[in-house]
Scaffold this active site. Structure first.
Site, PDB file in Angstrom:
ATOM      1  N   ILE A   3       0.835  -1.205   0.000  1.00 53.79           N
ATOM      2  CA  ILE A   3       0.000   0.000   0.000  1.00 53.79           C
ATOM      3  C   ILE A   3       0.869   1.255   0.000  1.00 53.79           C
ATOM      4  O   ILE A   3       0.573   2.240  -0.684  1.00 53.79           O
ATOM      5  CB  ILE A   3      -0.948   0.015   1.221  1.00 53.79           C
ATOM      6  N   CYS A   4       1.951   1.222   0.749  1.00 52.91           N
ATOM      7  CA  CYS A   4       2.793   2.405   0.957  1.00 52.91           C
ATOM      8  C   CYS A   4       3.244   3.085  -0.340  1.00 52.91           C
ATOM      9  O   CYS A   4       3.112   4.307  -0.466  1.00 52.91           O
ATOM     10  CB  CYS A   4       3.992   2.058   1.830  1.00 52.91           C
TER      11      CYS A   4
END
Length: 190
Positions: free
Chosen positions: A55-56
């Protein structure tokens, strides 16, 4: 977690520079940054749990794509995790989505800033997906935190910054260019 009205904590961290300078390698790519860096500007400081995750980079890339729009509003964007500057640099080099990132990636290796803000996940010991908008005087004007598995919307952060900079009453879903609320007119109409 620190919130609106609190002073953003003092910090001194090493960062990977944004832009092409951030890809030149150790000794050239790193810069020391403190809370006094970019004094007099609005700051958007966002945290992610770990480098080399899923996600980052989507969030980091999205903030990076808006770096020019934040700059147009006299604001700087800092991305922070508890990984080292060496890990940040390696990640940038090997991840196409963030290779050309225009914002610095700060290394809160000792977790001092994350702890001072109160954003460490109690179980994982890494930062929540926290975001802070800090005014030029160093006061937090907006704070938000998501759990580890849900990404945030950098466009919403930009919208909130726009609203904060009007110093007006901005209704729900207000966007830049729309009229702010006139409290006197609303009072008279009631």
């Amino acid at each position: 977690m620190l919130t609106v009205g609190d002073k953003f904590p003092s910090f001194a961290l090493t960062a990977v520079k944004g832009g092409a300078e951030g890809l030149k390698g150790p000794g050239v790519s790193f810069v020391d940054m403190t809370n006094a860096t970019d004094a007099g500007k609005w700051k958007v400081v966002f945290f992610w749990p770990k480098d080399f995750t899923f996600i980052c980079p989507t969030e980091i890339a999205a903030f990076g794509k808006l770096a020019g729009e934040f700059a147009d509003r006299d604001a700087v964007v800092y991305g922070v995790s508890t990984d080292s500057e060496f890990v940040h640099l390696n990640w940038r080099v090997h991840n196409e989505d963030i290779r050309n990132l225009e914002i610095p990636m700060l290394a809160d290796l000792k977790r001092e800033l994350s702890e001072a803000l109160g954003i460490l996940d109690k179980d994982a010991g890494v930062p929540l997906r926290a975001t802070f908008i800090v005014d030029p005087d160093g006061t937090i004007q907006w704070a938000s935190a998501n759990g580890l598995n849900v990404g945030r919307n950098p466009q919403e952060v930009l919208r909130v910054l726009d609203a904060l900079q009007t110093d007006e009453l901005c209704p729900c879903n207000w966007t830049k260019g729309q009229e702010a609320l006139d409290a006197q007119k609303l009072f008279e109409a009631a």
